[in-house]
Write a protein that holds these residues in place. Structure first.
Motif, PDB file in Angstrom:
ATOM      1  N   VAL A   1       3.816  37.273 -54.213  1.00 41.52           N
ATOM      2  CA  VAL A   1       5.309  36.927 -53.852  1.00 41.52           C
ATOM      3  C   VAL A   1       6.302  36.860 -55.176  1.00 41.52           C
ATOM      4  CG1 VAL A   1       6.828  35.430 -52.602  1.00 41.52           C
ATOM      5  CG2 VAL A   1       4.489  35.838 -51.660  1.00 41.52           C
ATOM      6  N   PRO A   2       7.596  37.590 -55.328  1.00 41.96           N
ATOM      7  CA  PRO A   2       8.375  36.999 -56.260  1.00 41.96           C
ATOM      8  C   PRO A   2       9.398  36.116 -55.581  1.00 41.96           C
ATOM      9  CG  PRO A   2       8.661  39.114 -55.377  1.00 41.96           C
ATOM     10  CD  PRO A   2       7.471  38.746 -54.608  1.00 41.96           C
ATOM     11  N   VAL A   3       9.304  34.898 -56.040  1.00 43.24           N
ATOM     12  CA  VAL A   3      10.257  33.760 -55.522  1.00 43.24           C
ATOM     13  C   VAL A   3      11.506  33.697 -56.553  1.00 43.24           C
ATOM     14  CG1 VAL A   3      10.387  31.532 -54.729  1.00 43.24           C
ATOM     15  CG2 VAL A   3       8.246  32.588 -54.710  1.00 43.24           C
ATOM     16  N   ASN A   4      12.706  33.890 -55.981  1.00 40.97           N
ATOM     17  CA  ASN A   4      13.863  33.896 -56.794  1.00 40.97           C
ATOM     18  C   ASN A   4      14.655  32.648 -56.409  1.00 40.97           C
ATOM     19  OD1 ASN A   4      12.901  36.293 -58.088  1.00 40.97           O
ATOM     20  ND2 ASN A   4      14.253  37.542 -56.955  1.00 40.97           N
ATOM     21  N   ALA A   5      14.292  31.870 -55.698  1.00 36.90           N
ATOM     22  CA  ALA A   5      15.143  30.959 -55.157  1.00 36.90           C
ATOM     23  C   ALA A   5      14.484  29.606 -55.799  1.00 36.90           C
ATOM     24  CB  ALA A   5      14.970  30.737 -53.513  1.00 36.90           C
ATOM     25  N   HIS A   6      15.691  28.742 -56.288  1.00 41.30           N
ATOM     26  CA  HIS A   6      15.295  27.553 -56.903  1.00 41.30           C
ATOM     27  C   HIS A   6      14.947  26.523 -55.987  1.00 41.30           C
ATOM     28  CE1 HIS A   6      16.005  23.914 -59.027  1.00 41.30           C
ATOM     29  NE2 HIS A   6      16.106  24.249 -60.221  1.00 41.30           N
TER      30      HIS A   6
ATOM     31  N   ALA B   1      11.276  23.916 -48.792  1.00 35.12           N
ATOM     32  CA  ALA B   1      10.242  24.037 -47.725  1.00 35.12           C
ATOM     33  C   ALA B   1       9.438  25.579 -47.865  1.00 35.12           C
ATOM     34  CB  ALA B   1      10.930  24.275 -46.360  1.00 35.12           C
ATOM     35  N   GLU B   2      10.247  26.451 -48.606  1.00 39.75           N
ATOM     36  CA  GLU B   2       9.585  27.675 -48.974  1.00 39.75           C
ATOM     37  C   GLU B   2       8.524  27.599 -50.028  1.00 39.75           C
ATOM     38  OE1 GLU B   2      12.516  30.968 -49.445  1.00 39.75           O
ATOM     39  OE2 GLU B   2      12.778  30.710 -47.049  1.00 39.75           O
ATOM     40  N   TRP B   3       8.851  26.836 -51.011  1.00 32.14           N
ATOM     41  CA  TRP B   3       7.777  26.476 -52.238  1.00 32.14           C
ATOM     42  C   TRP B   3       6.810  25.952 -51.797  1.00 32.14           C
ATOM     43  CZ3 TRP B   3       7.644  28.451 -57.098  1.00 32.14           C
ATOM     44  CH2 TRP B   3       8.617  28.942 -57.661  1.00 32.14           C
ATOM     45  N   ALA B   4       6.960  24.749 -50.761  1.00 30.65           N
ATOM     46  CA  ALA B   4       5.994  24.172 -50.185  1.00 30.65           C
ATOM     47  C   ALA B   4       5.004  24.912 -49.413  1.00 30.65           C
ATOM     48  CB  ALA B   4       6.491  22.919 -49.354  1.00 30.65           C
ATOM     49  N   GLU B   5       5.552  25.847 -48.508  1.00 26.30           N
ATOM     50  CA  GLU B   5       4.880  26.966 -47.726  1.00 26.30           C
ATOM     51  C   GLU B   5       3.832  27.292 -48.571  1.00 26.30           C
ATOM     52  OE1 GLU B   5       3.265  28.514 -44.287  1.00 26.30           O
ATOM     53  OE2 GLU B   5       4.894  27.191 -44.584  1.00 26.30           O
TER      54      GLU B   5
ATOM     55  N   ASN C   1      10.562  33.196 -61.407  1.00 26.60           N
ATOM     56  CA  ASN C   1      11.772  33.737 -62.125  1.00 26.60           C
ATOM     57  C   ASN C   1      12.668  32.659 -62.018  1.00 26.60           C
ATOM     58  OD1 ASN C   1      13.914  35.170 -62.681  1.00 26.60           O
ATOM     59  ND2 ASN C   1      13.793  36.619 -61.241  1.00 26.60           N
ATOM     60  N   VAL C   2      13.015  32.099 -63.070  1.00 31.51           N
ATOM     61  CA  VAL C   2      13.887  31.037 -63.314  1.00 31.51           C
ATOM     62  C   VAL C   2      15.515  31.514 -63.583  1.00 31.51           C
ATOM     63  CG1 VAL C   2      14.605  29.062 -64.789  1.00 31.51           C
ATOM     64  CG2 VAL C   2      12.103  29.695 -64.343  1.00 31.51           C
TER      65      VAL C   2
ATOM     66  N   ASP D   1      12.529  23.131 -66.640  1.00 32.22           N
ATOM     67  CA  ASP D   1      13.475  22.843 -65.486  1.00 32.22           C
ATOM     68  C   ASP D   1      12.213  21.671 -64.703  1.00 32.22           C
ATOM     69  OD1 ASP D   1      14.053  22.329 -62.671  1.00 32.22           O
ATOM     70  OD2 ASP D   1      15.761  23.921 -63.006  1.00 32.22           O
ATOM     71  N   PRO D   2      12.547  20.460 -64.622  1.00 33.40           N
ATOM     72  CA  PRO D   2      11.283  19.636 -64.110  1.00 33.40           C
ATOM     73  C   PRO D   2      11.075  20.165 -62.470  1.00 33.40           C
ATOM     74  CG  PRO D   2      13.363  18.407 -64.193  1.00 33.40           C
ATOM     75  CD  PRO D   2      13.497  19.713 -65.089  1.00 33.40           C
ATOM     76  N   LEU D   3      12.105  20.615 -61.849  1.00 41.51           N
ATOM     77  CA  LEU D   3      11.894  20.953 -60.413  1.00 41.51           C
ATOM     78  C   LEU D   3      10.788  22.267 -60.384  1.00 41.51           C
ATOM     79  CD1 LEU D   3      15.280  20.297 -58.565  1.00 41.51           C
ATOM     80  CD2 LEU D   3      13.070  18.998 -58.555  1.00 41.51           C
ATOM     81  N   TYR D   4      11.114  23.164 -61.220  1.00 33.45           N
ATOM     82  CA  TYR D   4      10.043  24.272 -61.254  1.00 33.45           C
ATOM     83  C   TYR D   4       8.650  23.957 -61.847  1.00 33.45           C
ATOM     84  CZ  TYR D   4      13.403  28.029 -60.495  1.00 33.45           C
ATOM     85  OH  TYR D   4      14.401  29.043 -59.945  1.00 33.45           O
ATOM     86  N   THR D   5       8.697  22.987 -63.119  1.00 27.85           N
ATOM     87  CA  THR D   5       7.472  22.380 -63.257  1.00 27.85           C
ATOM     88  C   THR D   5       6.587  21.751 -62.080  1.00 27.85           C
ATOM     89  OG1 THR D   5       8.454  21.995 -65.568  1.00 27.85           O
ATOM     90  CG2 THR D   5       6.462  20.804 -64.959  1.00 27.85           C
TER      91      THR D   5
END
Length: 284
Positions: free
Chosen positions: A38-43, A49-53, A67-68, A77-81
């Protein structure tokens, strides 16, 4: 009726990988069973919810691409970390997105971005988007993938990063070349996986695989397809299996009006996960 290549799931490739390429660093064993890349391009702030999924235990994920900003961005970016840490804790390998620009990006630029990814996010491999496909670019592509493996192995001679240990050999990390089409066959010898289709369902349903792909096991190929109606989801999975691809990303999102079909998960994500879980091994 679509023209489809007959199944060829049983064969082992000339260089069927073991070690790092045969197993994600999160502990997931590679196989020819269908699973998701899965390429995830949303922050994470926009799509928490999608990152948690994606981090939900037991989801049949082969890898997720980080993909930042078309690369690692200009600073961590601490949220990406946090999002990456949750994925890796769930056993999901995370790959850093690098844009090869069909071979136009310089070696130095790609290695610099890869180093930032490893410094900031402690990743498991790399996804080289828009990888070149021609035989003439194979040598330079091999130079890039060899150096990326050395970085992933923590090779001091390459300004190493990562977890340390390892020799920087061909088994280090996981390298995916995102060609989007079938490249010159030699590219299969320098990467763990090739994305041999990336595009709309209208083309995928009539696609076929060249004969040379039958020399490699399904775990060496991935297909990314957008615009698949819910009613054709199972058919798309059959096409992937018949063509010998074990990793897929299928979505009902489209690229109409310049939209990014990989901005988020498909509307039928839960259904696709359930369907993949029910799929028998391709050899059956």
């Amino acid at each position: 009726m679509p023209r489809l290549t007959p199944p060829h799931f049983g064969g082992a490739g000339p260089r069927a990988r073991t070690g790092g390429a045969g197993r994600g660093s999160g502990g997931q064993a590679r196989s020819d069973r269908l699973g998701f890349g899965v390429p995830v391009n949303a922050h994470p702030l926009v799509a928490p919810a999608e990152w948690a999924e994606l981090a939900r235990p037991g989801t049949p994920l082969h890898w997720v691409v980080l993909n930042v900003a078309g690369g690692p961005g200009t600073r961590p970016d601490p949220l990406y970390t946090e999002a990456v840490a949750r994925l890796r804790e769930s056993g999901v390998p995370v790959l850093g997105h690098l844009d090869a620009a069909l071979g136009a990006r310089s070696f130095g630029a790609l290695v610099s971005e890869a180093s930032h990814y490893l410094d900031w996010y402690r990743l498991d491999g790399f996804y080289l988007d828009r990888a070149p496909t021609e035989r003439a670019a194979l040598s330079e592509s091999r130079r890039v993938t060899t150096t990326l493996r050395a970085l992933l192995a923590g090779d001091e001679g390459e300004g190493g990063h990562g977890d340390g240990g390892g020799s920087g050999g061909a088994g280090e990390g996981h390298i995916v070349l995102g060609h989007g089409t079938h490249p010159y066959p030699g590219y299969a010898e320098i990467a763990d996986q090739l994305v041999t289709f990336c595009g709309p369902w209208t083309r995928y349903r009539w696609s076929e695989a060249p004969e040379w792909t039958a020399a490699y096991p399904p775990e060496r190929f991935a297909h990314l397809v957008h615009g698949i109606p819910r009613s054709h989801l199972v058919t798309a999975m059959r096409i992937a299996r018949w063509q010998g691809a074990a990793t897929v990303c299928f979505t009902d999102r489209t690229d109409r009006d310049g939209a990014d079909p990989w901005e988020g998960l498909p509307g039928y994500w839960d259904e696709s996960v359930r369907t993949v879980r029910k799929q028998p091994p391709p050899s059956i």
